[in-house]
Motif scaffolding. Sequence first.
Motif, short mmCIF file in Angstrom:
data_model
loop_
_atom_site.label_atom_id
_atom_site.label_comp_id
_atom_site.label_asym_id
_atom_site.label_seq_id
_atom_site.Cartn_x
_atom_site.Cartn_y
_atom_site.Cartn_z
N SER A 156 10.31 1.08 1.05
CA SER A 156 9.80 2.35 1.57
C SER A 156 9.34 3.29 0.44
CB SER A 156 10.87 3.02 2.42
OG SER A 156 12.05 3.18 1.66
N ASP A 157 9.76 3.00 -0.77
CA ASP A 157 9.31 3.82 -1.91
C ASP A 157 7.99 3.31 -2.48
OD1 ASP A 157 11.48 5.46 -1.78
OD2 ASP A 157 12.67 4.30 -3.23
N LEU A 158 7.56 2.16 -1.98
CA LEU A 158 6.33 1.58 -2.51
C LEU A 158 5.26 1.67 -1.43
CD1 LEU A 158 7.98 -1.62 -4.05
CD2 LEU A 158 7.24 0.41 -5.29
N PRO A 159 4.31 2.56 -1.61
CA PRO A 159 3.27 2.69 -0.59
C PRO A 159 2.44 1.41 -0.51
CG PRO A 159 2.74 4.01 -2.51
CD PRO A 159 4.12 3.50 -2.72
N VAL A 160 1.91 1.15 0.69
CA VAL A 160 1.04 -0.02 0.86
C VAL A 160 -0.23 0.24 0.06
CG1 VAL A 160 -0.32 -1.36 2.49
CG2 VAL A 160 1.96 -0.56 3.13
N GLN A 161 -0.52 -0.67 -0.83
CA GLN A 161 -1.69 -0.46 -1.69
C GLN A 161 -2.91 -1.13 -1.07
OE1 GLN A 161 -2.15 0.16 -5.40
NE2 GLN A 161 -0.07 0.65 -6.03
N ARG A 162 -4.01 -0.43 -1.19
CA ARG A 162 -5.25 -1.03 -0.73
C ARG A 162 -6.08 -1.41 -1.94
NH1 ARG A 162 -7.85 1.36 4.65
NH2 ARG A 162 -7.70 3.37 3.63
N VAL A 163 -6.49 -2.63 -1.95
CA VAL A 163 -7.37 -3.04 -3.04
C VAL A 163 -8.76 -2.58 -2.68
CG1 VAL A 163 -8.37 -5.00 -4.23
CG2 VAL A 163 -5.94 -4.92 -3.79
N THR A 164 -9.27 -1.63 -3.44
CA THR A 164 -10.52 -0.97 -3.06
C THR A 164 -11.74 -1.79 -3.44
OG1 THR A 164 -9.90 0.31 -4.97
CG2 THR A 164 -9.98 1.45 -2.89
N LYS A 165 -11.51 -2.72 -4.35
CA LYS A 165 -12.67 -3.44 -4.86
C LYS A 165 -13.15 -4.48 -3.85
CE LYS A 165 -13.98 -6.02 -8.99
NZ LYS A 165 -15.38 -5.64 -8.97
N VAL A 166 -14.43 -4.41 -3.53
CA VAL A 166 -15.06 -5.42 -2.67
C VAL A 166 -16.18 -6.03 -3.51
CG1 VAL A 166 -16.00 -5.82 -0.38
CG2 VAL A 166 -14.72 -3.74 -0.83
N GLU A 167 -16.21 -7.39 -3.54
CA GLU A 167 -17.17 -8.00 -4.46
C GLU A 167 -18.16 -8.89 -3.72
OE1 GLU A 167 -14.59 -10.04 -7.17
OE2 GLU A 167 -13.94 -11.49 -5.68
N LEU A 168 -19.37 -8.84 -4.25
CA LEU A 168 -20.46 -9.64 -3.68
C LEU A 168 -20.83 -10.73 -4.68
CD1 LEU A 168 -22.86 -10.06 -1.63
CD2 LEU A 168 -24.13 -8.42 -3.03
N PHE A 169 -20.75 -11.97 -4.20
CA PHE A 169 -21.15 -13.10 -5.05
C PHE A 169 -22.33 -13.82 -4.41
CE2 PHE A 169 -18.37 -14.33 -8.63
CZ PHE A 169 -17.54 -13.22 -8.62
N VAL A 170 -23.29 -14.20 -5.24
CA VAL A 170 -24.48 -14.88 -4.73
C VAL A 170 -24.70 -16.15 -5.54
CG1 VAL A 170 -26.96 -14.68 -4.35
CG2 VAL A 170 -25.51 -12.66 -4.11
N ASN A 171 -25.03 -17.24 -4.83
CA ASN A 171 -25.34 -18.49 -5.52
C ASN A 171 -26.85 -18.72 -5.43
OD1 ASN A 171 -25.78 -21.16 -6.29
ND2 ASN A 171 -23.72 -21.79 -5.60
N LEU A 172 -27.52 -18.47 -6.58
CA LEU A 172 -28.99 -18.56 -6.58
C LEU A 172 -29.47 -19.99 -6.41
CD1 LEU A 172 -30.26 -16.05 -9.28
CD2 LEU A 172 -30.49 -15.95 -6.79
N TRP A 173 -28.65 -20.92 -6.93
CA TRP A 173 -29.02 -22.35 -6.80
C TRP A 173 -29.05 -22.73 -5.32
CZ3 TRP A 173 -26.05 -26.27 -4.68
CH2 TRP A 173 -26.54 -27.56 -4.87
N ALA A 174 -28.00 -22.28 -4.58
CA ALA A 174 -27.95 -22.55 -3.14
C ALA A 174 -29.13 -21.90 -2.44
CB ALA A 174 -26.63 -22.04 -2.57
#
Lengths: 589, 338
Positions: free
Chosen positions: B299-317
Amino acid sequence: MIWSTGRRAITPSNSIGSPRTSLFKKYFLALFAAVVVPLVIAGGSEAWFGYRDQRSSLNDILDAEARLAAVKIEDFIEGIRGQLGWTVQLPWSEETGQSRRLDALRLLRQAPAVVSLTLVDPTGRERLFVSRIGLNRIDGGADLSANPAVIGARSNRFWFGPVTFQDGSEPFMTVAVAGNRSAVGVAVAEVNLKFIWEVISEIRVGRTGEAFVLDGPGRLVAHPDINLVLQADEAAQRPLQALRTSILANPGQAATGQDIAGKTVLATMAQIPGVDWSVIVKQPLAEAFGPIYAALWRTGALLVAGAALAALLAYWLTQRMVGPIRLLEDGVGRIGAGQFDHRISLATGDEFERLASRFNEMAGELSLSQERSERINRLKRFLAPQVAELVDRTGDDRLLDGRRVEVVVIFCDLRNFTAFSANAEPEQVMSLLREYYDALERVVSIHEATLISFSGDGAMVLVNAPVSCSDPALRAVNMARDMQVSVQKLLVNWRALDNRLGFGVGLAMGPATVGRIGTEGRLHYNAIGNVANLASRLCSSAENSQILIDRVAARAVGRQMPLVELDARTLKGFDEPVPVFSVVIGTGN
Amino acid sequence: MRFAPRAFAKAADRMRRRDFIALVGSAAAWIVPARAQAMPVIGYLGSESPERYSSRLSAFREGLAEAGYAEGRNVAIEFRWAEGQYNRLPALAADLAHRQVAVMVAAGGAEIALAAKSATTTIPIVFEMGGDPIALGVVDSLSRPAGNLTGVSSLSVEVSRKRLEFMREVRPGTEIFAVAVNSASPTSNSQLENLHAAADSLGVKLIVLKASAEQDFDAMFSTVREKQAGGLVFSSDPYFAYRSHQLAELAVRHAVPAITQSRDFPIAGGLMSYGGDFRQSHRQTGIYAGRILNGQKPSDLPVQRVTKVELFVNLWAANTLGISIPPSLLSSADGVVE
């Protein structure tokens, strides 16, 4: 026994008793104080000024840290504002916001803290919305002219919204920037303030000091422990607000207070103007004052060491001073007790050594003086006091050595004393003899002759030995006459007891062997020779109140004294009759 | 990846100190066997196999290390793997609860978190999931989670609509898109709702394909081909995420442009991915597990939200599929596979 009484006067070291306070204590305290007092004053003042300096430099350091931290946070916000500025440089036209989309996407890529961006045209319509989470919108067209962000940015070029805690946890803030002309519209961005963590967690004050950020109402916006921010627990953050209040109460001064963990900290603050945030840097008091405590400890240790050194030095110096004094005291005590051969050995090379050598000289002198007085005592047994003194003054003991010298020997005795003493009371005899001896001694002393001995009612006196004098014969005759006069005065009283008592004197002059005779314990000065014999015989031959002298003496006296030549007498031990002279005792005398 | 280098450096820095402590600790343990018995145990509940979890596990261990723990030195980890059979999770969770582990780690999705939650109300649980923990009933508050749970949530579930947006962007000419949903997932309904709303605002039609087992995958891709959908958008689901390689293979084989939540997918040959950074979220899970071992309450540890959202693209595909990626998308990509 003059000396023995003197000894009692000098030596009573035990009767002086122990002193009220010792020199050792006095000198020790004085020397100790002389070192420690300045040391304490110097150490104390140094500690005090050191504390003040450290306190003020701490103030400056923390102040600088707070400013630096504020600059870093401001950079973070300014960075976002600057990024937004790029999107509001070109005026809007009727064509779609499509061309702006790329810029907006690039901004999201550049500024990770920006969650979404809305571009609003001059009429207040939403032209573009890009988001990391939600769907992008182009020409959404919603009327945002009443949005406080848009209004704020239009009136003030830029606008910072209040901090909101999404889902009661993550801090967010809206930032809006307007272009420099109204035609370029407004950019509104949602900023996730969690990203300030990267900045705030980098800030270190001292070893464990930290920085944190409170917004206007005092809510925690950024803290190295991100959980404290995410908990958004206003009750728990109250100590931090109290800390800010106490800093504000004394601007420019570091304030002491508690942090969330309840630790006592020293804190300063800097404001970030645009957003009305306070950046507070704090450092645990124990750490901040660490150098002061260390300095105080150092000073304390130095003081203790200095005091110990001072005590040692004082002890040593005092010992050096008191040691010789004790030695001197002991030495003087011994010398006082008659141990004249005792020498105080001190090699301090200073006044003490001089004093010791003086004492040693004194002991030598005392020893000499004792020897002298002993000798005088010895001499006094057979010399007149003056003669004894003289012998002593010349310091020539050899005077008493045996030699042959021209002397005058005087014999005297009482007539019919033996018969008297047989009948008289012993007390009477003794008192009579005492008076008789006193009278004779007095006369011998006056004439500086040498009283050789008393024996019963007789006495033997020597003139010209051991101390020679001028005209010994005349002196002897004069003395004999004085003897007669003195004793005859006594006889006047004594005749009441026995009228046959009388006093006769015999005197002869000639060479005799004189010197000390006898053992160490019973030492006598005596004259041996015919002259003594003759004098004794003349004495025996003399009648009452008569002084008989031999021819040598008579010749030596000559006309200086009226003499009467009597018939030559046959004396015992002398083969031929001996010419005899009688001294005429003047009626006037 | 702005976090990463600093975080690694910090982790490495702590590693040195911890190595020393651990060395001393292990020496002590060697001398005093009782010390070894006292070593706390983490119960780790995973929905798949260790191989599928390997990259997550390494991130988790990194986080543990940051909190001062290293497996085998001062902490033991008891693993329970569901091997993809999510219905086994409650029993495995109950088993760990029965073992009375010091802390239970339920990493890899809402199903695992919920299984752990139902197994115990006393043993602290650290979860890692993609959805909204409040909406899914895992915790009641993010800032002060009541009870014995806390954890990390990523934005993966929330951003499934963005995947549709990106797919539409690379396939501008098409109106129909397929959406893959795991019907067993507790978040499937909310995601579907979300996706339908997005489809409406984007003006596209959706074909919903349900798949809850590996054997459904092949049919799913065939259907996309048959229905001539512009592309396949995967909803956020750990079951899909852990099978990125398999899905990428199928996507290549069926020549279907697809987008999933996990970067593993484009790296393995798929077209794109958009989702939360799982390395970050699993690392944070490790940190929290360590902090609970250190005595902090959930209860002393707030739920953390990972804010980072990442976009990956495969140019070969993309090239293989004959798709040109618009520059706006490429410029905002966090990773491009060429």
